[in-house]
Design a protein around this motif. Structure first.
Motif, PDB file in Angstrom:
ATOM      1  N   ARG A 129      82.371  27.243  58.845  1.00  0.00           N
ATOM      2  CA  ARG A 129      83.074  26.996  59.937  1.00  0.00           C
ATOM      3  C   ARG A 129      84.432  27.325  59.782  1.00  0.00           C
ATOM      4  O   ARG A 129      85.247  27.668  60.545  1.00  0.00           O
ATOM      5  CB  ARG A 129      83.104  25.500  60.484  1.00  0.00           C
ATOM      6  N   ILE A 142      85.265  32.245  61.503  1.00  0.00           N
ATOM      7  CA  ILE A 142      84.752  31.359  60.453  1.00  0.00           C
ATOM      8  C   ILE A 142      85.021  32.127  59.126  1.00  0.00           C
ATOM      9  O   ILE A 142      85.680  33.055  59.091  1.00  0.00           O
ATOM     10  CB  ILE A 142      82.752  31.514  60.693  1.00  0.00           C
ATOM     11  N   GLY A 176      79.998  21.904  58.453  1.00  0.00           N
ATOM     12  CA  GLY A 176      80.866  23.168  58.421  1.00  0.00           C
ATOM     13  C   GLY A 176      79.916  24.492  58.093  1.00  0.00           C
ATOM     14  O   GLY A 176      80.099  25.281  58.127  1.00  0.00           O
ATOM     15  N   ILE A 224      77.094  26.897  58.197  1.00  0.00           N
ATOM     16  CA  ILE A 224      76.467  27.854  59.136  1.00  0.00           C
ATOM     17  C   ILE A 224      75.505  28.645  58.495  1.00  0.00           C
ATOM     18  O   ILE A 224      74.372  28.594  59.342  1.00  0.00           O
ATOM     19  CB  ILE A 224      77.638  28.878  59.611  1.00  0.00           C
TER      20      ILE A 224
END
Length: 107
Positions: free
Chosen positions: A66, A10, A44, A46
């Motif tokens: 992401r 990540i 994307g 998180i």
């Protein structure tokens, strides 16, 4: 959920804001609102964690995406740009950088 691991694939944003103590709450509220209204709905995203220093002079946004591409796409989003500009207006200085986790330690 925030993951802090050396093998997590990540992109981690750590953005350190310098702010006048009387504006710290304004900035933390703004970042929280931006996360709830915009950031968490973007591809994307998180997690995001907003930290306020006990002396009132700093705010840290620890956010995970992401990928670096997802993070950069967020920067191109008009709604995200609006919130980024607002935060920049409240803070005296800000230092956003993407990081990798190099090590973690637990007792």
């Amino acid at each position: 959920m925030t993951t802090i691991s050396t093998d997590a694939p990540i992109a981690t944003l750590i953005n350190v804001f310098t702010v006048q103590p009387d504006r710290q709450r304004e900035l933390t509220d703004l970042l929280t609102r931006a996360t709830e209204e915009v950031m968490q709905h973007l591809p994307g995203f998180i997690s995001a964690n907003i930290h306020a220093s006990t002396d009132g002079g700093k705010v840290v946004n620890y956010a995970q995406w992401r990928s670096a591409d997802d993070f950069h796409a967020m920067l191109e989003n008009p709604e995200a740009q609006k919130h980024v500009r607002q935060a920049a207006e409240v803070a005296e200085r800000y230092e956003p950088h993407l990081y990798t986790v190099e090590s973690t330690h637990q007792r």
